[in-house]
Design a protein around this motif. Sequence first.
Motif, PDB file in Angstrom:
ATOM      1  N   THR A  83      -7.481  -5.479   0.405  1.00  0.00           N
ATOM      2  CA  THR A  83      -8.897  -5.802   0.571  1.00  0.00           C
ATOM      3  C   THR A  83      -9.291  -5.597   2.031  1.00  0.00           C
ATOM      4  O   THR A  83      -8.437  -5.359   2.893  1.00  0.00           O
ATOM      5  CB  THR A  83      -9.169  -7.258   0.179  1.00  0.00           C
ATOM      6  OG1 THR A  83      -8.470  -8.125   1.104  1.00  0.00           O
ATOM      7  CG2 THR A  83      -8.682  -7.548  -1.236  1.00  0.00           C
ATOM      8  N   LEU A  84     -10.579  -5.725   2.322  1.00  0.00           N
ATOM      9  CA  LEU A  84     -11.043  -5.602   3.701  1.00  0.00           C
ATOM     10  C   LEU A  84     -10.410  -6.679   4.576  1.00  0.00           C
ATOM     11  O   LEU A  84      -9.962  -6.403   5.693  1.00  0.00           O
ATOM     12  CB  LEU A  84     -12.572  -5.706   3.757  1.00  0.00           C
ATOM     13  CG  LEU A  84     -13.195  -5.779   5.160  1.00  0.00           C
ATOM     14  CD1 LEU A  84     -12.811  -4.564   5.995  1.00  0.00           C
ATOM     15  CD2 LEU A  84     -14.719  -5.914   5.066  1.00  0.00           C
ATOM     16  N   ALA A  85     -10.348  -7.913   4.079  1.00  0.00           N
ATOM     17  CA  ALA A  85      -9.760  -9.004   4.859  1.00  0.00           C
ATOM     18  C   ALA A  85      -8.285  -8.737   5.150  1.00  0.00           C
ATOM     19  O   ALA A  85      -7.807  -8.939   6.273  1.00  0.00           O
ATOM     20  CB  ALA A  85      -9.929 -10.326   4.113  1.00  0.00           C
ATOM     21  N   GLN A  86      -7.545  -8.288   4.148  1.00  0.00           N
ATOM     22  CA  GLN A  86      -6.127  -7.980   4.354  1.00  0.00           C
ATOM     23  C   GLN A  86      -5.957  -6.806   5.312  1.00  0.00           C
ATOM     24  O   GLN A  86      -5.023  -6.784   6.125  1.00  0.00           O
ATOM     25  CB  GLN A  86      -5.470  -7.678   3.010  1.00  0.00           C
ATOM     26  CG  GLN A  86      -5.353  -8.893   2.098  1.00  0.00           C
ATOM     27  CD  GLN A  86      -4.907  -8.532   0.693  1.00  0.00           C
ATOM     28  OE1 GLN A  86      -5.200  -7.436   0.195  1.00  0.00           O
ATOM     29  NE2 GLN A  86      -4.202  -9.439   0.040  1.00  0.00           N
ATOM     30  N   SER A  87      -6.863  -5.845   5.240  1.00  0.00           N
ATOM     31  CA  SER A  87      -6.806  -4.700   6.159  1.00  0.00           C
ATOM     32  C   SER A  87      -6.999  -5.146   7.600  1.00  0.00           C
ATOM     33  O   SER A  87      -6.342  -4.630   8.514  1.00  0.00           O
ATOM     34  CB  SER A  87      -7.879  -3.670   5.787  1.00  0.00           C
ATOM     35  OG  SER A  87      -7.620  -3.087   4.525  1.00  0.00           O
ATOM     36  N   THR A  88      -7.897  -6.104   7.828  1.00  0.00           N
ATOM     37  CA  THR A  88      -8.111  -6.581   9.197  1.00  0.00           C
ATOM     38  C   THR A  88      -6.884  -7.317   9.720  1.00  0.00           C
ATOM     39  O   THR A  88      -6.587  -7.266  10.915  1.00  0.00           O
ATOM     40  CB  THR A  88      -9.336  -7.510   9.271  1.00  0.00           C
ATOM     41  OG1 THR A  88      -9.127  -8.663   8.447  1.00  0.00           O
ATOM     42  CG2 THR A  88     -10.587  -6.795   8.820  1.00  0.00           C
ATOM     43  N   VAL A  89      -6.161  -7.996   8.833  1.00  0.00           N
ATOM     44  CA  VAL A  89      -4.925  -8.662   9.249  1.00  0.00           C
ATOM     45  C   VAL A  89      -3.914  -7.629   9.734  1.00  0.00           C
ATOM     46  O   VAL A  89      -3.326  -7.764  10.816  1.00  0.00           O
ATOM     47  CB  VAL A  89      -4.329  -9.494   8.093  1.00  0.00           C
ATOM     48  CG1 VAL A  89      -2.907  -9.947   8.437  1.00  0.00           C
ATOM     49  CG2 VAL A  89      -5.200 -10.705   7.801  1.00  0.00           C
ATOM     50  N   LEU A  90      -3.710  -6.572   8.952  1.00  0.00           N
ATOM     51  CA  LEU A  90      -2.741  -5.544   9.345  1.00  0.00           C
ATOM     52  C   LEU A  90      -3.188  -4.824  10.616  1.00  0.00           C
ATOM     53  O   LEU A  90      -2.364  -4.514  11.481  1.00  0.00           O
ATOM     54  CB  LEU A  90      -2.543  -4.540   8.214  1.00  0.00           C
ATOM     55  CG  LEU A  90      -1.885  -5.075   6.933  1.00  0.00           C
ATOM     56  CD1 LEU A  90      -1.539  -3.924   5.995  1.00  0.00           C
ATOM     57  CD2 LEU A  90      -0.645  -5.901   7.238  1.00  0.00           C
TER      58      LEU A  90
END
Length: 386
Positions: A209-216
């Motif tokens: 997701t977008l949120a998970q992408s920002t974490v990575l």
Amino acid sequence: MQTCIRSIGHFFVSLVRKRPDQLHGRKVLLLKGGGIFFVVVLLYVVFLWFTLPDISDPRSLLASQSTVIVDRNGVELYRLFVEQDRTYIPADRIPDTLEKAMVAIEDERFYERGCLDVRAIARVVLRFGHAGGGSTLTRQLARNALDLTQDNIYNRKLKELMLGCQMEHRFSKSDLLELYLNWIPFGRNAYGVEQASQTYFGVPAEGLTLAQSTVLASLPQRPSYYSPYGEHLFTKVSEEVQEDIRAERVTRANQLREEDVTIGLLGAAVGTGSTVLYVGGRTDQVLRNMEDQKLITEQERLAALAELEHMTFKPSRENIRAPHFVLWVRDQVEKLFAGTTEEGLLERGGLRIETTLNWEMQKIAEESVAFYREDILNRFGAQNIA
């Protein structure tokens, strides 16, 4: 400094005072010296050029890929690798949100600049070399993925420049970004977005997701520091600030001093009672950059922030499954490759080894053995029960 300037002045005065024939001879000497210096530098650059690796196949520049041993249904039993746990995936399996997040936080002018970032060079000159911004994605590839870390600083910088220009000329921006996202370290020995996604979220990269992408995208700058399993998962403030918030002496986040805040991977709500402040983390900066660069809308940013408030991470990787069987399989494959040109491929070749084991049935068998372990030990003296 004054002595140096005075010496230079005396040198030019002496040139002027020379007779025309002497002055002509001095000019010829300077021209010859300059020509020799130019030729030496040119030969040195040519020498370095021929020591650069072949980039005709960009994937060959990456370090080794992990070998995976799975059961008959595709359940992962064990991963073998030398130093870097990596699974290469093509660009069409890398989500657009992750590409945007990485560019926004690491190299916002990635799609605009060419071989040389003139704006960054000008910034360095204007600030007398004290600040020039972070390395571009291409320069990071040249410096790290192409293993230039062992060279001295002058060779390394020159090679970085030449390799960067060579790669920018030869490959499209999409190809460079694919290579970068498959190379970059994310901590916990996970290299590349696919392995990072599996390590932290237990899902393939294309399902992020977008949120998970920002974490990575937040991790590569300081993978150990921002680790989701470390002490900097959430942003923290000092005890003094906590007290100021409780006493309502601080009522807005922008009143906080930089030295009183320890930025974490995720933002956090600090304070109690009627005054609770939200202090952003590294992921907030990624999302803010994406919105400022018009890569996402404000609504998308707010939705991602809401998801980050309840973000969970996959527990640390389980130990090896069915160890006796898996290690036997590993030994058989090693014997198969021994003495051939494929020796060492087991840990480096990115193999997928499918076995006959059924992990679900294996678990039932192991539970049964564990249940009767003491009885088997007493009756038969068996110690190593697998």
